[in-house]
Design a protein around this motif. Structure first.
Motif, PDB file in Angstrom:
ATOM      1  N   LEU A   1       0.826  -1.205   0.000  1.00  0.00           N
ATOM      2  CA  LEU A   1       0.000   0.000   0.000  1.00  0.00           C
ATOM      3  C   LEU A   1       0.858   1.252   0.000  1.00  0.00           C
TER       4      LEU A   1
ATOM      5  N   THR B   1      -6.395  -4.621   5.345  1.00  0.00           N
ATOM      6  CA  THR B   1      -7.197  -5.773   4.920  1.00  0.00           C
ATOM      7  C   THR B   1      -8.698  -5.507   4.974  1.00  0.00           C
ATOM      8  N   HIS B   2      -9.120  -4.506   5.764  1.00  0.00           N
ATOM      9  CA  HIS B   2     -10.536  -4.121   5.772  1.00  0.00           C
ATOM     10  C   HIS B   2     -10.767  -2.878   4.928  1.00  0.00           C
ATOM     11  N   TRP B   3      -9.754  -2.468   4.186  1.00  0.00           N
ATOM     12  CA  TRP B   3      -9.854  -1.396   3.200  1.00  0.00           C
ATOM     13  C   TRP B   3     -10.271  -0.058   3.798  1.00  0.00           C
ATOM     14  N   ARG B   4      -9.985   0.174   5.049  1.00  0.00           N
ATOM     15  CA  ARG B   4     -10.419   1.434   5.650  1.00  0.00           C
ATOM     16  C   ARG B   4      -9.621   2.628   5.135  1.00  0.00           C
TER      17      ARG B   4
ATOM     18  N   LEU C   1      -9.318   3.351   2.161  1.00  0.00           N
ATOM     19  CA  LEU C   1     -10.094   3.869   1.044  1.00  0.00           C
ATOM     20  C   LEU C   1     -11.195   4.825   1.499  1.00  0.00           C
TER      21      LEU C   1
END
Length: 940
Positions: free
Chosen positions: A574, A703-706, A708
């Motif tokens: 990332l 992994t929980h895309w927070r 974004l």
């Protein structure tokens, strides 16, 4: 009756080493079963406590109840159903099957409630209902929830008054006292342990007096001598009926009632002995002689009753007393304790008691045989754990103590026979990972601090040491970051992955009455900062909400998420593909006596990981010192020096526009790091130097895309939901001049003067019902404009609640049990101190940060101090207008807040602070005023 041991004890019979031998040989015969099958269910249940509550009899007895359809919901006799479930709860409790016990409590709760509503409850009905509440309280006690346990025991005592109270009240009253004692200790409220011990002593004296008045024989000396002879001479006792005859008990209903009374007395002896034992950790001198005498009395009376389970508990406690105080007792105390543990291990049907004895015997006499015994226990426990999928039936404490015992005896074993360190470590981690399934929510964090964290922190220390050996070892750094997340983000990640939780909305909301009224302008702050006492409405509300949350959590266990050892590489990727992104994960290591020896951070940047160390002593001094209610320039400079400066050399090259994400460590969630400044004279807060956001977990970020959530598109059909309760000190000016479609703009509570009634949908008062109406929509943007209140809880902590209309409050537990934010992208808590209450004993984030995220909130904006109402309205208002204006492009909340607060700091306008009025608009701003112009921070 007793002249020599041979008259009443079987001569020349050694205590067998087989786990199939029992202290009292009284299993059912086929003739017994035929005779008992003729009894009605009521008769069976009435005899359970005295005739059937033993290992060899309990299962056939439950089978008889099942054959009589006693558990059937369609049975006509409600008291039989409740009584049958009482027996089943006791059955699973004796086996330490907590998950099954909880299921039995849940399955029968409705029947118990229905029976309690019967106006003429008495006799058998009152007896079984009291016993059911007592058994339910025992399970709550086992799960560590002393509040619910105490309440259940109170109900049991009150209900028993309508039955034959003398037969069962002694046991229930002692249970209530013990739960009340442990509840206060759990909450840190103990002030005078002498008074607590005297309460048990007074109860004991009252019950002993009643026993004498009822003519109950208490042959303590004779029974005690023969019990000691049995223990010392390897003899088996006489049949149970012979022992009970020494107390004047026969095979009749009156004797059973008297025996039930005496069993309660034996339990009172046991609990009073526990309370009087000296305890240096609590600075409690106690009375060792009294504790020893009471332990002997408990064992003696249980022996006379032929009660194997109570006797085993009493002997285990007595042996532990002799071990813990061997230096004071002298007289071969350890040898006597070892003998009692040998008897407990070799001839008891109570399997858990045998295993506990095996642990103590291994410590007392380490050998290859005792080590093999412990390994066998671990193997069986591990098999049970895997078979049950981490559920509450797994006995984590027993697992943990067995591992500890096996580790402690390793130095005494030949090197070839020792268990490997790695194998022991794997077993410790398995036990620690499983404990979440055993304790209730109320005590989870406390148990984490006591049980789980020592194991995980030891592993974290090992990972840090490996990384420090070679700071360029990428694999070691990735493993270290993975361990940090495993230690500090378990509970939150479990909650995030629990997709089954949807939030329970009320079945039917009442119709909306009236129309929105104008709010009054104010010059006050948005926080009362009142630490509410036990008689306040806020105190009552938060503790009731917590109890409701625990009840729901027991019925719906949190999903277990496995540790993701690969997420570290995902974080590196990332930062490699996101230009200039820096992610800083703070964490402590090397804990000694509750204090870390090191404060560290892992900095992820450009696909690399860098290990950074901080001045631990200086940080500890800052955290232990009283913090100002609002940040001062001196305090902000200290935050920079201790937490920001060591990482800034790496981050500065990316400034000013590239983003920084800070992930706090335990004790840091309440620190206003966003206003840290390198110079107390020329104040320039961190949040005005760089695009800054926070996160609760690196794993959740990746992994929980927070991550974004930082930049999201606005849905033209998305709803703006505003909650603005009627309160002094709040004017929801942030809602003015927000261009949002009327059909999608929902307001509960009071409106600002300039917001016209035809520009929004009115959802009623700003209370719980109004909040439910708001969240029934697609709350793309949620705004709260109100007060935050600090509340001391009966669990010994401090929590923040949001004050609603009509004397109601919103707690973090309400969000977890009954509220769900669907498709939310932005949530702004325009209440002061809404981000406080975020530190826990487990080292995880709590409070509204955790609960809003778990309830489905997207990017979350909160405040950490009392903020002037007009300033909060201005900052939040600019955010709302920015979101409303971005209908054709994505909205970056981090960049927007950076620009808003930067402009606020650079402007010459001043605002009223939390305690005084500032200078005229034309005067230059002081350093403190510049800091206060940055009231919000964003959690992704």
């Amino acid at each position: 009756m007793f002249s020599t041991p041979r008259e009443t004890f079987l001569p020349n019979v050694r205590l067998a080493a087989s786990p199939d031998s029992y202290m009292f040989e009284d299993p059912f015969t086929i003739h017994d079963l035929i005779r008992l099958a003729k009894l009605a269910p009521r008769e069976l249940i009435a005899r359970f406590d005295q005739d059937f509550d033993s290992v060899l009899r309990r299962y056939p007895f439950i089978g008889l109840l099942e054959a009589n359809a006693a558990f059937s919901a369609g049975a006509r006799d409600l008291a039989v159903i409740v009584g049958a479930y009482w027996c089943r709860i006791v059955q699973w409790d004796r086996e330490h099957e907590l998950f099954r016990s909880l299921e039995a409590v849940t399955d029968s709760q409705g029947h118990a409630n229905a029976l309690r509503e019967v106006t003429s409850v008495g006799g058998f009905e009152a007896y079984v209902l009291a016993r059911w509440h007592d058994a339910s309280g025992r399970i709550q006690f086992r799960c560590g929830d002393m509040v619910s346990a105490r309440l259940a025991f109170e109900l049991a005592c009150d209900t028993a008054q309508a039955a034959e109270p003398w037969r069962c009240l002694p046991d229930m009253r002692s249970n209530w006292l013990r739960a009340n004692f442990d509840e206060r200790e759990q909450a840190g409220e103990h002030r005078n342990l002498v008074n607590e011990a005297r309460k048990f002593t007074a109860l004991l004296a009252a019950v002993e007096t009643e026993a004498k008045e009822r003519g109950l024989a208490l042959r303590y000396e004779q029974l005690g001598e023969h019990l000691d002879d049995t223990m010392a001479q390897d003899q088996l006792p006489a049949p149970r009926q012979v022992l009970r005859a020494t107390l004047g008990l026969q095979d009749d209903d009156e004797s059973r009632r008297r025996g039930e009374f005496l069993r309660g007395l034996a339990n009172i002896y046991h609990k009073t002995s526990i309370v009087w034992e000296p305890n240096s950790a609590r600075n409690w001198k106690g009375d060792l002689d009294r504790a020893l005498k009471l332990a002997r009395a408990s064992a003696t009376l249980a022996y006379g009753l032929g009660d194997e389970y109570c006797l085993a508990q009493a002997l285990r406690h007595r042996a532990a007393l002799y071990l813990r105080h061997a230096d004071t007792i002298g007289d071969d105390a350890e040898a006597r304790a070892q003998r009692w543990f040998e008897v407990l291990h070799n001839c008891w049907s109570w399997r858990r008691g045998r295993w506990i004895a095996a642990q103590s015997l291994a410590r007392l006499s380490p050998s290859l045989a005792t080590a093999e015994r412990l390994r066998d226990i671990l193997a069986e426990l591990e098999t049970r754990r895997r078979e049950r999928g981490e559920e509450s039936g797994f006995d984590v404490d027993l697992y943990r103590y067995t591992v500890a015992a096996l580790r402690s005896i390793q130095p005494a074993l030949p090197e070839a026979d020792r268990t490997s360190t790695q194998e022991l470590h794997v077993s410790e981690l398995a036990a620690a990972a499983s404990i979440r399934r055993v304790v209730k929510v109320a005590t989870y964090r406390a148990r984490v601090a006591q049980v789980i964290n020592p194991v995980y922190l030891a592993e974290l220390d090992r990972a840090r040491d490996r990384a420090c050996l070679d700071i360029s070892d990428v694999e070691a750094l990735e493993e270290l970051l993975a361990r940090v997340e495993e230690v500090m983000a378990r509970d939150l990640l479990d909650t995030l992955v629990d997709v089954s939780r949807s939030g329970a909305q009320p079945d039917q909301l009442p119709p909306i009455e009236g129309q929105a009224q104008n709010a009054k302008r104010t010059d006050e702050t948005r926080s009362s900062l009142v630490r509410s006492g036990p008689d306040s409405a806020a105190y009552i509300a938060v503790n009731q909400a917590r109890q409701d949350f625990e009840t729901v959590a027991l019925q719906r266990p949190v999903t277990f998420i496995a540790h993701d050892a690969e997420f570290s590489s995902a974080l590196r990727c990332l930062t490699a593909i996101q230009p200039g992104l820096s992610v800083v994960r703070y964490f402590p290591t090397g804990w000694v006596d509750g204090h870390p020896r090191h404060i560290n951070a892992l900095l992820a940047q450009r696909g690399r990981l860098v290990l950074v160390e901080f001045d631990t002593d200086a940080i500890r001094a800052l955290l232990n010192a009283p913090s100002p209610p609002c940040p001062s320039p001196t305090y902000a400079a200290a935050l920079w020096r201790l937490f920001i400066a060591p990482i800034w050399v790496h981050v500065e090259a990316q400034a000013p526009r590239h983003p920084l994400v800070l992930i706090p460590a335990p004790g840091m969630f309440s620190l206003p790091l966003h206003v840290a400044t390198p110079d107390a004279e020329q104040v320039a807060p961190l949040c005005t130097r760089i695009e800054l956001s926070f996160s609760v977990s690196a794993t959740a970020l990746v992994t929980h895309w927070r991550y974004l959530l930082r930049t999201q598109p606005r849905d033209p059909r998305g709803d703006l939901c505003a909650l603005a309760p009627e309160q002094v000190g709040v004017y929801p000016g942030e809602l003015e001049n927000v261009e949002w479609p009327r059909e999608s703009f929902h307001l509960a509570g009071f409106k600002p003067v300039r917001l016209q009634a035809d520009h929004f949908q009115y959802c009623g008062d700003g209370d719980q019902i109004g909040l439910h109406r708001l969240l029934a929509t697609q709350a793309e943007l949620f705004v709260f404009a109100g007060h935050g209140v600090s509340v001391s809880t009966n669990a010994g902590g401090v929590e923040i609640v949001l004050k609603l209309a009509n004397d109601e409050f919103l707690t973090q537990y309400d969000l977890a049990t009954s509220l769900r934010m669907r498709r939310n992208k932005w949530a702004v808590l325009g209440a002061c101190v809404s981000g406080l209450g975020g530190d826990t004993a487990s080292g995880e984030v709590s409070g509204f940060i955790r609960s809003f995220i778990a309830a489905g909130a997207g990017a979350l904006a909160v405040s950490l101090w009392p903020v002037a109402d007009a300033l909060m309205a201005e900052v939040v208002g600019q955010l709302l207008r920015g979101i409303a204006a971005c209908s054709d492009k994505p909205f970056d909340i981090v960049r927007s807040l950076y620009e808003i607060q930067n402009a606020m700091v650079e402007s010459s306008r001043s605002w009223q602070s939390h305690s005084r009025e500032v200078a005229d608009d034309d005067d230059p701003l002081t350093g403190a005023e510049r800091l206060l112009k940055c009231p919000l921070l964003v959690y992704l």
